[in-house]
Design a protein around this motif. Structure first.
Motif, PDB file in Angstrom:
ATOM      1  N   ALA A   1     -16.151  12.835  -2.116  1.00 48.11           N
ATOM      2  CA  ALA A   1     -16.982  13.866  -2.574  1.00 48.11           C
ATOM      3  C   ALA A   1     -18.206  13.846  -1.495  1.00 48.11           C
ATOM      4  O   ALA A   1     -18.502  14.808  -1.067  1.00 48.11           O
ATOM      5  CB  ALA A   1     -17.304  13.499  -3.893  1.00 48.11           C
TER       6      ALA A   1
ATOM      7  N   ARG B   1     -13.491  18.537  -2.105  1.00 39.89           N
ATOM      8  CA  ARG B   1     -13.743  19.189  -3.655  1.00 39.89           C
ATOM      9  C   ARG B   1     -12.408  19.424  -4.408  1.00 39.89           C
ATOM     10  O   ARG B   1     -12.517  20.084  -5.309  1.00 39.89           O
ATOM     11  CB  ARG B   1     -14.525  20.312  -3.561  1.00 39.89           C
ATOM     12  CG  ARG B   1     -15.945  20.431  -2.726  1.00 39.89           C
ATOM     13  CD  ARG B   1     -16.771  19.597  -3.682  1.00 39.89           C
ATOM     14  NE  ARG B   1     -18.173  19.328  -3.098  1.00 39.89           N
ATOM     15  CZ  ARG B   1     -18.696  18.234  -2.626  1.00 39.89           C
ATOM     16  NH1 ARG B   1     -17.687  17.018  -2.509  1.00 39.89           N
ATOM     17  NH2 ARG B   1     -19.967  18.370  -2.181  1.00 39.89           N
ATOM     18  N   GLN B   2     -11.308  18.959  -3.819  1.00 34.69           N
ATOM     19  CA  GLN B   2      -9.924  19.251  -4.471  1.00 34.69           C
ATOM     20  C   GLN B   2      -9.363  17.538  -4.532  1.00 34.69           C
ATOM     21  O   GLN B   2      -9.242  16.942  -3.672  1.00 34.69           O
ATOM     22  CB  GLN B   2      -9.087  20.019  -3.647  1.00 34.69           C
ATOM     23  CG  GLN B   2      -9.814  21.121  -3.543  1.00 34.69           C
ATOM     24  CD  GLN B   2      -8.877  22.382  -2.683  1.00 34.69           C
ATOM     25  OE1 GLN B   2      -8.372  23.252  -3.492  1.00 34.69           O
ATOM     26  NE2 GLN B   2      -8.391  22.292  -1.700  1.00 34.69           N
TER      27      GLN B   2
ATOM     28  N   HIS C   1     -11.992  13.676 -12.629  1.00 42.33           N
ATOM     29  CA  HIS C   1     -12.907  14.953 -12.823  1.00 42.33           C
ATOM     30  C   HIS C   1     -14.430  14.714 -13.307  1.00 42.33           C
ATOM     31  O   HIS C   1     -15.236  15.257 -12.971  1.00 42.33           O
ATOM     32  CB  HIS C   1     -12.204  15.837 -14.023  1.00 42.33           C
ATOM     33  CG  HIS C   1     -12.311  15.307 -15.515  1.00 42.33           C
ATOM     34  ND1 HIS C   1     -11.642  14.429 -15.694  1.00 42.33           N
ATOM     35  CD2 HIS C   1     -13.326  15.802 -16.286  1.00 42.33           C
ATOM     36  CE1 HIS C   1     -11.892  14.148 -17.095  1.00 42.33           C
ATOM     37  NE2 HIS C   1     -12.839  14.981 -17.273  1.00 42.33           N
TER      38      HIS C   1
ATOM     39  N   ALA D   1     -16.089  13.447  -9.899  1.00 43.81           N
ATOM     40  CA  ALA D   1     -16.011  14.499  -8.791  1.00 43.81           C
ATOM     41  C   ALA D   1     -17.046  15.624  -9.351  1.00 43.81           C
ATOM     42  O   ALA D   1     -17.856  16.125  -8.541  1.00 43.81           O
ATOM     43  CB  ALA D   1     -14.657  14.999  -8.342  1.00 43.81           C
ATOM     44  N   GLN D   2     -16.736  16.224 -10.552  1.00 43.75           N
ATOM     45  CA  GLN D   2     -17.424  17.066 -11.161  1.00 43.75           C
ATOM     46  C   GLN D   2     -19.070  16.906 -11.508  1.00 43.75           C
ATOM     47  O   GLN D   2     -19.982  17.645 -11.541  1.00 43.75           O
ATOM     48  CB  GLN D   2     -16.770  17.753 -12.308  1.00 43.75           C
ATOM     49  CG  GLN D   2     -15.409  18.483 -11.932  1.00 43.75           C
ATOM     50  CD  GLN D   2     -14.682  19.243 -13.084  1.00 43.75           C
ATOM     51  OE1 GLN D   2     -15.122  18.923 -14.099  1.00 43.75           O
ATOM     52  NE2 GLN D   2     -13.870  20.053 -12.712  1.00 43.75           N
TER      53      GLN D   2
ATOM     54  N   ASP E   1     -20.296  17.460  -7.907  1.00 41.86           N
ATOM     55  CA  ASP E   1     -20.038  19.050  -7.773  1.00 41.86           C
ATOM     56  C   ASP E   1     -19.401  19.664  -8.835  1.00 41.86           C
ATOM     57  O   ASP E   1     -18.155  19.273  -8.571  1.00 41.86           O
ATOM     58  CB  ASP E   1     -19.600  19.082  -6.311  1.00 41.86           C
ATOM     59  CG  ASP E   1     -19.537  20.702  -6.122  1.00 41.86           C
ATOM     60  OD1 ASP E   1     -19.926  21.545  -6.708  1.00 41.86           O
ATOM     61  OD2 ASP E   1     -19.541  21.154  -4.769  1.00 41.86           O
TER      62      ASP E   1
ATOM     63  N   GLU F   1     -18.038  22.534  -9.213  1.00 37.80           N
ATOM     64  CA  GLU F   1     -17.075  23.160  -8.713  1.00 37.80           C
ATOM     65  C   GLU F   1     -15.695  22.464  -7.991  1.00 37.80           C
ATOM     66  O   GLU F   1     -14.617  23.332  -7.592  1.00 37.80           O
ATOM     67  CB  GLU F   1     -17.444  23.901  -7.444  1.00 37.80           C
ATOM     68  CG  GLU F   1     -18.930  25.007  -7.822  1.00 37.80           C
ATOM     69  CD  GLU F   1     -18.380  26.000  -8.532  1.00 37.80           C
ATOM     70  OE1 GLU F   1     -17.235  26.462  -8.585  1.00 37.80           O
ATOM     71  OE2 GLU F   1     -19.187  26.383  -9.512  1.00 37.80           O
ATOM     72  N   SER F   2     -15.929  21.132  -8.250  1.00 36.76           N
ATOM     73  CA  SER F   2     -14.658  20.232  -7.612  1.00 36.76           C
ATOM     74  C   SER F   2     -13.600  20.438  -8.621  1.00 36.76           C
ATOM     75  O   SER F   2     -13.720  20.950  -9.738  1.00 36.76           O
ATOM     76  CB  SER F   2     -15.229  18.637  -7.934  1.00 36.76           C
ATOM     77  OG  SER F   2     -16.231  18.345  -6.962  1.00 36.76           O
ATOM     78  N   ARG F   3     -12.173  20.658  -7.974  1.00 38.30           N
ATOM     79  CA  ARG F   3     -11.138  20.968  -9.091  1.00 38.30           C
ATOM     80  C   ARG F   3     -10.136  19.844  -8.723  1.00 38.30           C
ATOM     81  O   ARG F   3      -9.848  19.290  -7.717  1.00 38.30           O
ATOM     82  CB  ARG F   3     -10.460  22.104  -8.226  1.00 38.30           C
ATOM     83  CG  ARG F   3     -11.088  23.470  -8.412  1.00 38.30           C
ATOM     84  CD  ARG F   3     -10.561  24.629  -7.597  1.00 38.30           C
ATOM     85  NE  ARG F   3     -11.014  24.484  -6.291  1.00 38.30           N
ATOM     86  CZ  ARG F   3     -10.610  25.065  -5.242  1.00 38.30           C
ATOM     87  NH1 ARG F   3      -9.418  26.110  -5.336  1.00 38.30           N
ATOM     88  NH2 ARG F   3     -10.878  25.124  -3.794  1.00 38.30           N
ATOM     89  N   ILE F   4      -9.572  19.536  -9.857  1.00 32.02           N
ATOM     90  CA  ILE F   4      -8.722  18.275 -10.337  1.00 32.02           C
ATOM     91  C   ILE F   4      -7.545  18.650 -11.013  1.00 32.02           C
ATOM     92  O   ILE F   4      -7.339  19.260 -11.891  1.00 32.02           O
ATOM     93  CB  ILE F   4      -9.530  17.082 -10.913  1.00 32.02           C
ATOM     94  CG1 ILE F   4     -10.712  16.739 -10.236  1.00 32.02           C
ATOM     95  CG2 ILE F   4      -8.546  16.225 -11.323  1.00 32.02           C
ATOM     96  CD1 ILE F   4     -11.900  17.381 -10.683  1.00 32.02           C
TER      97      ILE F   4
ATOM     98  N   ARG G   1     -11.819  24.151 -14.157  1.00 38.38           N
ATOM     99  CA  ARG G   1     -11.404  23.520 -12.808  1.00 38.38           C
ATOM    100  C   ARG G   1     -10.455  22.169 -12.925  1.00 38.38           C
ATOM    101  O   ARG G   1     -10.531  21.357 -11.878  1.00 38.38           O
ATOM    102  CB  ARG G   1     -12.650  23.386 -12.083  1.00 38.38           C
ATOM    103  CG  ARG G   1     -13.342  24.643 -11.973  1.00 38.38           C
ATOM    104  CD  ARG G   1     -14.633  24.572 -11.043  1.00 38.38           C
ATOM    105  NE  ARG G   1     -15.307  25.873 -10.890  1.00 38.38           N
ATOM    106  CZ  ARG G   1     -16.182  26.419 -11.661  1.00 38.38           C
ATOM    107  NH1 ARG G   1     -16.367  25.725 -13.032  1.00 38.38           N
ATOM    108  NH2 ARG G   1     -16.606  27.589 -11.565  1.00 38.38           N
TER     109      ARG G   1
END
Length: 270
Positions: free
Chosen positions: A68, A73-74, A89, A92-93, A96, A98-101, A123
């Protein structure tokens, strides 16, 4: 044995699951009597089994924090297991939102609980699939909906590969995943290694316990694990005992071989 309300009817609660045993090691509650009995047998054979699981989970946390921090972000977490505190998740979230997992696991209990925990999280999602079917994972509608493979993606294969025999060609599995990734993507791997205590008499006992499950143990050396990063540039400090990978403090890396797991992070250049 009485089936809990949260247990899908399709699963055999009398047969231990490696995902639910791992949940038990981490102090989770999503496991059955058969899982607990097998896990306790493992702890009797290898008293530090819970420490190994906890060290591996801490490695996952530090790896996600590092990724991160580089702007990833993915995340595609394959073999994600039962949701417990400190999942991808959450980390990461938390950095941010907006991160997608995308989580992937073959165990229906892991998937069912992931769905429950991720409800309302637009997300993050989960699907039931096997690491040995990488093409199916990459083509799954939930994967293609949430992840943009023209942008960097971190593929997490943490504490899974020691259940993948050489006959299933793990190098080809990872090669298929790598071919789908854009430059700047990463691969995070960890598994039990034979370079330490796993090469002692404890290994035979551990293998005996896991014969109760549908998954057998395939212990690999540091050299073998390093070779699985083919096509990726290893991030410093390379493939090491997981407590040695960018520890929060130097003392956390002491007696690191007790963790038995080795791991590393690789970056796809270009």
């Amino acid at each position: 044995m009485q089936r809990p309300d949260w247990a899908p009817e399709t699963i055999d609660i009398e047969r231990p699951s490696v995902a639910r045993m791992y949940d038990y090691y981490l102090g989770g509650s999503h496991n059955f009597a058969a899982d607990r009995a097998a896990a306790r047998a493992m702890v009797e054979a290898v008293p530090e089994a819970p420490l190994m699981a906890q060290a591996n989970r801490a490695f996952l946390r530090r790896a996600v924090q590092y990724l991160a921090g580089t702007g990833v972000r993915q995340f595609l977490d394959i073999g994600s297991g039962i949701p417990t505190v400190g999942n991808v998740h959450e980390i990461a979230q938390g950095i941010d939102r907006e991160s997608r997992i995308v989580y992937v696991d073959v165990d229906p209990v892991a998937v069912a609980h992931s769905q429950e925990i991720l409800a309302g999280n637009e997300r993050a999602t989960v699907l039931q699939e096997d690491l040995r079917n990488p093409e199916a994972i990459l083509a799954h509608p939930e994967v293609t909906r949430l992840l943009d493979f023209t942008q960097p993606v971190a593929v997490m294969v943490v504490a899974v590969l020691h259940f993948i025999p050489d006959t299933d060609r793990p190098e080809e599995i990872l090669r298929t995943l790598r071919a789908a990734l854009a430059p700047g993507s990463h691969l995070v791997l960890s598994q039990a290694s034979e370079d330490g205590r796993a090469g002692t008499g404890e290994r035979a006992e551990a293998e005996r316990v896991y014969r109760r499950t549908d998954s057998q143990l395939w212990i690999r050396s540091r050299a073998e694990l390093t070779a699985l990063f083919d096509g990726f540039e290893l991030v410093d400090p390379g493939v090491v005992w997981v407590p040695q990978w960018r520890p929060d403090s130097p003392d956390q890396a002491e007696n690191a071989e007790r963790a038995v797991f080795m791991g590393g992070v690789g970056r796809l250049g270009g």
